[in-house]
Design a protein around this motif. Structure first.
Motif, short mmCIF file in Angstrom:
data_model
loop_
_atom_site.label_atom_id
_atom_site.label_comp_id
_atom_site.label_asym_id
_atom_site.label_seq_id
_atom_site.Cartn_x
_atom_site.Cartn_y
_atom_site.Cartn_z
N PHE A 1 0.86 -1.19 0.00
CA PHE A 1 0.00 0.00 0.00
C PHE A 1 0.90 1.24 0.00
CE2 PHE A 1 -2.33 3.49 1.81
CZ PHE A 1 -3.62 3.35 1.34
N SER A 2 0.88 1.98 -1.09
CA SER A 2 1.68 3.19 -1.18
C SER A 2 1.22 3.99 -2.38
CB SER A 2 3.17 2.86 -1.30
OG SER A 2 3.93 4.04 -1.52
N GLU A 3 1.26 5.33 -2.27
CA GLU A 3 0.96 6.18 -3.41
C GLU A 3 2.22 6.60 -4.14
OE1 GLU A 3 1.36 9.11 0.05
OE2 GLU A 3 0.74 7.04 -0.32
N SER A 4 3.38 6.12 -3.70
CA SER A 4 4.64 6.49 -4.33
C SER A 4 4.84 5.75 -5.65
CB SER A 4 5.81 6.20 -3.39
OG SER A 4 5.71 6.95 -2.20
N LEU A 5 5.81 6.22 -6.43
CA LEU A 5 6.15 5.63 -7.72
C LEU A 5 7.52 4.99 -7.62
CD1 LEU A 5 4.98 8.67 -9.90
CD2 LEU A 5 3.62 6.72 -9.12
N PHE A 6 7.73 3.85 -8.29
CA PHE A 6 8.93 3.05 -8.07
C PHE A 6 9.60 2.63 -9.39
CE2 PHE A 6 6.00 2.33 -4.57
CZ PHE A 6 6.81 2.58 -3.47
N THR A 7 10.90 2.31 -9.25
CA THR A 7 11.64 1.67 -10.34
C THR A 7 11.42 0.16 -10.26
OG1 THR A 7 13.65 1.38 -9.05
CG2 THR A 7 13.38 3.47 -10.20
N SER A 8 11.93 -0.56 -11.24
CA SER A 8 11.76 -2.01 -11.25
C SER A 8 12.48 -2.70 -10.11
CB SER A 8 12.25 -2.59 -12.58
OG SER A 8 13.62 -2.26 -12.78
N SER A 9 13.44 -2.01 -9.48
CA SER A 9 14.18 -2.59 -8.35
C SER A 9 13.59 -2.20 -7.00
CB SER A 9 15.65 -2.15 -8.41
OG SER A 9 15.75 -0.73 -8.31
N GLY A 10 12.42 -1.56 -6.99
CA GLY A 10 11.75 -1.22 -5.74
C GLY A 10 12.19 0.09 -5.13
N GLN A 11 13.02 0.86 -5.81
CA GLN A 11 13.47 2.14 -5.31
C GLN A 11 12.50 3.26 -5.74
OE1 GLN A 11 16.17 1.79 -3.23
NE2 GLN A 11 15.89 -0.35 -3.83
N THR A 12 12.48 4.34 -4.98
CA THR A 12 11.63 5.46 -5.34
C THR A 12 12.07 6.06 -6.66
OG1 THR A 12 11.26 5.98 -3.00
CG2 THR A 12 10.78 7.71 -4.59
N TYR A 13 11.10 6.30 -7.53
CA TYR A 13 11.40 6.80 -8.88
C TYR A 13 11.79 8.27 -8.80
CZ TYR A 13 11.05 6.21 -13.95
OH TYR A 13 11.33 6.07 -15.29
N ASN A 14 12.92 8.64 -9.42
CA ASN A 14 13.40 10.02 -9.42
C ASN A 14 12.80 10.75 -10.63
OD1 ASN A 14 14.78 12.44 -9.38
ND2 ASN A 14 16.76 11.52 -8.90
N ILE A 15 11.70 11.42 -10.39
CA ILE A 15 10.95 12.06 -11.48
C ILE A 15 11.76 13.16 -12.13
CG2 ILE A 15 8.83 13.27 -12.08
CD1 ILE A 15 8.46 10.35 -11.25
N SER A 16 12.54 13.90 -11.34
CA SER A 16 13.28 15.04 -11.90
C SER A 16 14.23 14.63 -13.01
CB SER A 16 14.05 15.76 -10.79
OG SER A 16 15.00 14.89 -10.19
N GLN A 17 14.69 13.37 -13.01
CA GLN A 17 15.63 12.92 -14.03
C GLN A 17 14.99 12.75 -15.40
OE1 GLN A 17 17.89 9.44 -12.98
NE2 GLN A 17 18.55 10.27 -11.00
N ILE A 18 13.67 12.62 -15.48
CA ILE A 18 13.02 12.37 -16.77
C ILE A 18 12.26 13.60 -17.28
CG2 ILE A 18 12.85 9.90 -16.33
CD1 ILE A 18 9.88 10.31 -15.72
N VAL A 19 12.49 14.77 -16.66
CA VAL A 19 11.86 16.01 -17.11
C VAL A 19 12.93 16.86 -17.78
CG1 VAL A 19 10.57 18.07 -16.43
CG2 VAL A 19 10.23 15.92 -15.19
#
Length: 779
Positions: free
Chosen positions: A363-381
């Motif tokens: 249960f989480s509203e966060s976004l993740f990478t395939s390895s379960g780490q928090t997705y760094n959105i700033s890197q894809i903007v």
């Protein structure tokens, strides 16, 4: 007037109670069931005055509403000479609108968003209005001319009080466009000027008034469109303005309200400051402090919430509203939907490891990478505030927690279920209303009384509609660098809002539950115009909030319809209140963004900081999913979650099954009480709402709306809604006081009772080889 809605209401009445005892000498205004999800008002059963005493029967239905709840609650008398647009109405109305707008936005960024309802203002302005009536000069200015007026035309009356509450309602809601400002400035850390923010706030708030004008004929005038939550307001107004004798050995309703308010005020110091742990008592986690599985099951904030309880009214009512104002059959629909999603679909999907579910929290509203780490959105903007495809491919596809993915599927299903449900159960009535829209039709007593007043001309609504659309087009074209939405996006969003306002309005007007359009708007613009997050959220806001504002406007018009307020006066109050609230909401948000360090950034905030912004976090995540990356790369042929789209079909089929069973077994009245849009959309507030919000709400609803209603009906009839209002108001006042006295100066405590939930392992993944800080490694 016999129609489909009346038969449904009668079924509901028979389901929740065997009969209404209505005598010709005394009318009981509490021995009936009210279908309401709203907590912005509190209904108190009121005994009618002697001159209003009459029996409600089929024979005298021309002098009463065909809806029994309305007939038992709303008076059928009116005095058109009562002054309405008075000096004290404007002063107290604007004051209450400003204060509630400021306070609600102020608390919106908190972990448990504290919503101060219009009940607080409704109670507070009564003595102020009477003081003004007793002290302000009664001198008449410009006497003898057509401009003659008085600052004090007489005693403070109910109609003034209603209009003040309409102002307060404008401040008690939320300005949805503030989410856009928060997402851009706080999360994306990009620029959006104050003027552009104000244009978006104003156009999205006011656009709905045009749709309201179009649908008044369908959603206000018909008696079958009875807007259940308004009966709560009507009853409270009557309780406050009608004289009541204290029963022997008991309390008047006003006395009981003061006691409830005082107790709620005093108690909230514990969950609000001294002992926050009572907001989520997850006792399973205490028994198994090192078990990830146990904490996933038992956490009320980050897990499934099994066995969790809350001793905190803000937890109970912060997302779903007051359970004391909802009938048991409605609570049961929500409860069944919650159990199916939370305890059947989600665990199965997680433990069967659908879409590598064990790699992420359950249960989480966060976004993740395939390895379960928090997705760094700033890197894809990129520098143009668009999706950087190369960076996205390098970082990998975006993943969701199990529950977050399921809730999107449920949202798809709720949307199609809403349309099909309305067509099957209410389509015939809508068709008849459409045929009669251009000719006279039989009306109830309230509509006949309201025809004494000047109506709001259609061109007022049309002018507002055209003017607001033009301003929105200008804003999006001239400031396209900041808003990203092209002109055709505004037109398309308006078309979606127009199409869905009527079917969703029918559900709101008959059940007080409003399915949202946010998912379908996000989905559509995300496919058409991907890679632009601000364009996506602007499209969603124009397509979604304009419908919400239309329904709010129509609901207030129905309240004025019941209380016999001149329609033009209602229109003025709504327009002025909406403009004022939009300005105050934006100003407050702007101030908080620049005055609270690291607001909404949980990685930099202190561990127990209340400024975590759960609602804005979900809004931001949605902008990433639907806007920046786009549904095609998540739910489409380029994404991981394509199977979620089957929920659209499942949602459309579900009401058909209920309808077929209803036709096959018409004598089984409980079948019709199964409302699929409500049942399927039960978890629509999750996230940011958590399991403890739902379990506590359902438990309280069971106690008050089932047990006490069935076995202590006299007590329920007299005190239930008054208690709800007292709890709301006391919580609101203490919440404000705690922040001003302690929170503003960062005066806090540090002991184990400050540890919310106590389930630190609930957010841990359980897949083998996944390394997350603070979590055990499974091998």
């Amino acid at each position: 007037m016999e129609n489909e809605y009346c038969r449904q209401v009668e079924m509901e009445n028979e389901y929740v109670q065997n009969s209404h005892d209505i005598s010709s000498s005394s009318r009981n205004y509490g021995d009936e069931e009210h279908i309401s999800y709203s907590w912005n008002a509190v209904r108190d059963p009121v005994t009618a005055t002697a001159n209003e005493e009459q029996s409600y029967t089929r024979e005298d239905s021309d002098d009463q509403s065909p809806i029994q709840e309305v007939a038992l609650t709303v008076p059928t008398t009116d005095d058109p000479t009562i002054p309405v647009l008075t000096f004290r109405m404007w002063v107290l109305g604007i004051l209450s609108c400003v204060l509630l707008s400021f306070l609600n936005q102020f608390f919106w960024y908190r972990r448990e968003p504290l919503s101060i309802s219009s009940v607080a203002a409704q109670i507070a302005v009564l003595p102020l209005g009477r003081i003004m009536a007793a002290t302000i000069t009664k001198k008449k200015f410009f006497a003898g001319s057509k401009w003659e007026f008085s600052l004090n035309p007489g005693p403070f009356n109910t109609k003034e009080h209603v209009l003040i509450t309409i102002f307060a309602n404008a401040g008690a809601g939320t300005v949805y466009a503030i989410h856009i400002v928060s997402a851009v400035k706080i999360f994306y850390k990009k620029n959006m000027s104050f003027f552009v923010s104000l244009l978006v706030c104003m156009t999205t708030q006011i656009l709905g008034f045009g749709w309201a004008g179009v649908f008044r004929k369908y959603l206000v005038e018909p008696a079958a469109m009875w807007w259940p939550s308004n009966l709560v307001q009507v009853s409270l107004f009557r309780a406050l303005h009608e004289k009541e004798e204290r029963p022997k050995g008991g309390l008047t309703r006003n006395q009981f309200f003061i006691i409830a308010l005082s107790c709620s005020f005093a108690y909230y110091v514990f969950p609000g400051y001294l002992f926050p742990m009572v907001t989520s008592l997850s006792w399973i986690c205490w028994i198994f402090p090192k078990s990830v599985l146990a904490q996933q099951l038992g956490s009320g904030l980050n897990g499934l919430g099994m066995g969790v309880i809350a001793i905190d009214w803000s937890t109970v009512s912060s997302y779903l509203g007051s359970p004391l104002a909802s009938p048991w059959f409605a609570i049961a629909n929500v409860g069944v939907g919650f159990v199916l999603v939370m305890y059947v679909i989600t665990p199965l999907a997680y433990w069967l490891n659908f879409y590598d579910a064990k790699t992420f929290p359950i249960f989480s509203e966060s976004l993740f990478t395939s390895s379960g780490q928090t997705y760094n959105i700033s890197q894809i903007v990129d520098s143009n505030f668009h999706l950087d495809l190369k960076a996205y491919e390098d970082l990998g596809t975006l993943h969701l927690s199990t529950f977050f993915a399921v809730t999107y599927g449920v949202g798809f299903a709720a949307l199609t279920a809403t349309v099909v449900h309305v067509l099957l159960f209410h389509g015939k009535e809508i068709w008849h209303l459409s045929l009669s829209a251009f000719r006279d039709q039989k009306v109830d007593v309230h509509t006949r009384l309201m025809r004494k007043y000047k109506q709001v001309p259609e061109f007022w609504f049309t002018g507002i509609l055209i003017g607001t659309i033009a301003l929105a087009l200008f804003s999006c074209e001239y400031y396209n660098e900041q808003l990203q939405l092209p002109w055709w996006g505004v037109i398309l969003a308006c078309g979606i809002s127009f199409f869905f306002t009527l079917p969703i309005g029918v559900i709101t007007a008959t059940t007080n539950q409003t399915p949202g359009l946010n998912i379908i708007t996000e989905y559509m613009i995300g496919y058409i115009y991907p890679g632009r997050p601000v364009a996506n959220v602007c499209f969603k806001t124009y397509g979604y909030i304009s419908m919400v504002q239309a329904l709010s406007f129509l609901g207030d018009f129905k309240l004025g319809h019941y209380m016999k307020i001149p329609p033009r006066a209602m229109f003025y109050a709504q327009i002025v209140g909406t403009v004022i609230s939009g300005i105050v909401y934006l100003g407050t948000a702007w101030w908080l963004i620049y005055s609270i360090p690291n607001i909404c950034d949980t990685s930099l905030l202190p561990p127990n900081s209340p400024w975590t912004c759960p609602m804005d976090r979900v809004f931001y995540d949605a902008s990433v999913i639907w806007g920046l990356i786009g549904p095609r790369r998540i739910f489409g042929n380029l994404g991981e979650y394509t199977a979620i789209n089957w929920f659209f079909l499942e949602g459309a089929i579900a009401p058909v099954i209920v309808w077929l069973f209803h036709k096959a077994y018409p004598e089984k009245e409980w079948i019709r009480l199964i409302n699929m849009p409500i049942l399927i959309g039960a978890t629509g507030m999750m996230p940011p709402a958590t399991a403890v919000n739902y379990t506590s709400w359902i438990l309280m609803g069971f106690i008050f709306s089932f047990v006490l209603y069935r076995y202590k009906k006299d007590w329920w009839q007299r005190h239930n809604y008054v208690l709800s209002g007292g709890l709301d108001a006391g919580l609101a006042f203490m919440g404000v006081l705690l922040y001003l006295c302690l929170g503003y100066e960062n005066i806090s405590l540090n002991w184990w009772g400050q540890n919310l939930d106590g389930c630190s392992l609930a957010s841990c993944p359980t897949a083998k080889g996944i390394v997350v800080e603070g979590c055990p490694l499974f091998s």
